[in-house]
Design a protein around this motif. Sequence first.
Motif, PDB file in Angstrom:
ATOM      1  N   ILE A  75       0.838  -1.201   0.000  1.00 60.42           N
ATOM      2  CA  ILE A  75       0.000   0.000   0.000  1.00 60.42           C
ATOM      3  C   ILE A  75       0.874   1.253   0.000  1.00 60.42           C
ATOM      4  CG2 ILE A  75      -1.588   1.369   1.422  1.00 60.42           C
ATOM      5  CD1 ILE A  75      -2.871  -1.289   2.296  1.00 60.42           C
ATOM      6  N   GLY A  76       1.905   1.250   0.848  1.00 60.11           N
ATOM      7  CA  GLY A  76       2.756   2.422   0.976  1.00 60.11           C
ATOM      8  C   GLY A  76       3.501   2.755  -0.298  1.00 60.11           C
ATOM      9  N   ILE A  77       4.012   1.751  -0.986  1.00 59.88           N
ATOM     10  CA  ILE A  77       4.750   1.991  -2.225  1.00 59.88           C
ATOM     11  C   ILE A  77       3.829   2.543  -3.311  1.00 59.88           C
ATOM     12  CG2 ILE A  77       5.935   0.815  -4.122  1.00 59.88           C
ATOM     13  CD1 ILE A  77       7.322  -0.918  -2.002  1.00 59.88           C
ATOM     14  N   LYS A  78       2.620   2.017  -3.377  1.00 58.44           N
ATOM     15  CA  LYS A  78       1.659   2.538  -4.355  1.00 58.44           C
ATOM     16  C   LYS A  78       1.304   3.989  -4.054  1.00 58.44           C
ATOM     17  CE  LYS A  78      -0.395  -1.973  -5.377  1.00 58.44           C
ATOM     18  NZ  LYS A  78      -1.567  -2.864  -5.156  1.00 58.44           N
ATOM     19  N   LYS A  79       1.136   4.306  -2.785  1.00 57.42           N
ATOM     20  CA  LYS A  79       0.809   5.675  -2.409  1.00 57.42           C
ATOM     21  C   LYS A  79       1.969   6.626  -2.704  1.00 57.42           C
ATOM     22  CE  LYS A  79      -2.705   5.035   1.186  1.00 57.42           C
ATOM     23  NZ  LYS A  79      -3.659   6.000   0.593  1.00 57.42           N
ATOM     24  N   ALA A  80       3.188   6.180  -2.408  1.00 56.37           N
ATOM     25  CA  ALA A  80       4.347   7.030  -2.672  1.00 56.37           C
ATOM     26  C   ALA A  80       4.518   7.282  -4.166  1.00 56.37           C
ATOM     27  CB  ALA A  80       5.600   6.390  -2.089  1.00 56.37           C
ATOM     28  N   SER A  81       4.194   6.293  -4.986  1.00 53.59           N
ATOM     29  CA  SER A  81       4.258   6.472  -6.438  1.00 53.59           C
ATOM     30  C   SER A  81       3.276   7.537  -6.905  1.00 53.59           C
ATOM     31  CB  SER A  81       3.965   5.149  -7.153  1.00 53.59           C
ATOM     32  OG  SER A  81       4.940   4.189  -6.868  1.00 53.59           O
ATOM     33  N   LYS A  82       2.153   7.624  -6.225  1.00 53.68           N
ATOM     34  CA  LYS A  82       1.108   8.581  -6.598  1.00 53.68           C
ATOM     35  C   LYS A  82       1.352   9.963  -6.007  1.00 53.68           C
ATOM     36  CE  LYS A  82      -3.923   9.235  -6.487  1.00 53.68           C
ATOM     37  NZ  LYS A  82      -5.228   8.614  -6.094  1.00 53.68           N
ATOM     38  N   TYR A  83       1.747  10.004  -4.728  1.00 56.90           N
ATOM     39  CA  TYR A  83       1.824  11.282  -4.013  1.00 56.90           C
ATOM     40  C   TYR A  83       3.257  11.790  -3.799  1.00 56.90           C
ATOM     41  CZ  TYR A  83      -3.070  10.306  -2.857  1.00 56.90           C
ATOM     42  OH  TYR A  83      -4.413  10.045  -2.928  1.00 56.90           O
ATOM     43  N   GLY A  84       4.255  10.977  -4.117  1.00 57.42           N
ATOM     44  CA  GLY A  84       5.637  11.372  -3.894  1.00 57.42           C
ATOM     45  C   GLY A  84       6.192  10.885  -2.572  1.00 57.42           C
ATOM     46  N   THR A  85       5.336  10.753  -1.582  1.00 57.31           N
ATOM     47  CA  THR A  85       5.739  10.211  -0.286  1.00 57.31           C
ATOM     48  C   THR A  85       4.521   9.578   0.376  1.00 57.31           C
ATOM     49  OG1 THR A  85       6.837  10.727   1.825  1.00 57.31           O
ATOM     50  CG2 THR A  85       5.273  12.340   1.003  1.00 57.31           C
ATOM     51  N   ALA A  86       4.772   8.646   1.294  1.00 60.77           N
ATOM     52  CA  ALA A  86       3.667   7.981   1.981  1.00 60.77           C
ATOM     53  C   ALA A  86       4.140   7.483   3.333  1.00 60.77           C
ATOM     54  CB  ALA A  86       3.132   6.817   1.150  1.00 60.77           C
ATOM     55  N   VAL A  87       3.232   7.493   4.289  1.00 61.89           N
ATOM     56  CA  VAL A  87       3.474   6.911   5.606  1.00 61.89           C
ATOM     57  C   VAL A  87       2.345   5.936   5.899  1.00 61.89           C
ATOM     58  CG1 VAL A  87       3.628   7.331   8.092  1.00 61.89           C
ATOM     59  CG2 VAL A  87       4.722   8.913   6.493  1.00 61.89           C
ATOM     60  N   VAL A  88       2.728   4.717   6.259  1.00 60.14           N
ATOM     61  CA  VAL A  88       1.758   3.697   6.654  1.00 60.14           C
ATOM     62  C   VAL A  88       2.148   3.190   8.031  1.00 60.14           C
ATOM     63  CG1 VAL A  88       0.714   1.467   6.098  1.00 60.14           C
ATOM     64  CG2 VAL A  88       1.382   3.020   4.250  1.00 60.14           C
TER      65      VAL A  88
END
Length: 349
Positions: A101-114
Amino acid sequence: MDIKMKVSYDNLLIFCSNVLKAVGFTKSDADFLAKTLADADAEGHSSHGSYNHLTSYVERVRRSLISLDSVPDIVSDTGSIAVIDGNNGMGQLVSRFAVDIGIKKASKYGTAVVVVRNSNHYGRACIWTEMAAEKGMLGISFTNAGPHMNPTGALEKFVGTNPISIALPAKEENKLVLDMATSVVCMGKIQNAFKEERKIPVGWALDNQGKDTDDPVAALKGSLLPIGGYKGYGLGLMFDVMCSFLSGGDSFDELGGSIAKDFTRPTGTSHYFHFIDISAFQEIGSFKKRVDDLYRRIRYFGDGVYLPGELEKDRGSISMKEGISMPIQIKEDFDALANILKIESIKVI
């Protein structure tokens, strides 16, 4: 006592997978879990490998302290942030779900925290940061754990060894990977010394009176020392806060202890994952070349000077060719597991 035996990586992988399948994991999950253990052993970290954890995992599953059937829930999903409830599933499987989930979010938003709550021991922290590095991202992860360190000046354990890992991608070199506990050593090294009937170095742990000890039995009754004194205590404390307070999970002395062989309750572990898409900052190829160049700059200082994670990769390459050197005591543990589960025991080289 320090008698060694050798097992091939493939034989260890097969045995671990067969054990985990025998207690109810699916083949794909058992294979994934087995690899996390075998890789740790191959790279010289038996504290996180099959020697120290396979029997413990089996015992916790057999006592219903780890749920085989649970599926993680996404409790909150707000843009680049997610909160996951692991529902007491196996830590590595819950973490794999969260990292995807985190990697997909970072790909979309540039960064992600899970962040994750209600999980279990998630293996080496570098498993998850290396997954990010393989996708061209910077990965950061830490986890809390049952209390093994005293707050500075206290005699009662309260803070876990709470490790951190940071991983970066490279172009031609291996990924640059830091993975370290906030204690001088992790509890698994004390456990291994106890099994092998050998002393530990002074400076690793205290007895229950707060005095330095080289006796692993006294260390198990006492506490581990933090890296850098009060600084390591402070890091361990803050990592727990970021894992548990953000996720809404258990913290500090609320946690059960998996490595301490506390089989009375679930561990209730929480994790923190942070992913940064490097291409959102700069061209990824240029970044990777700088990491390659860092390897060359460090090697300039001569043989015996390494970057974080480099020794482990070298050990892993040797283990793949020559087999994994392990304490002879593990054969007895593996034979006992095989007998209980009615499977073939491990083959020794």
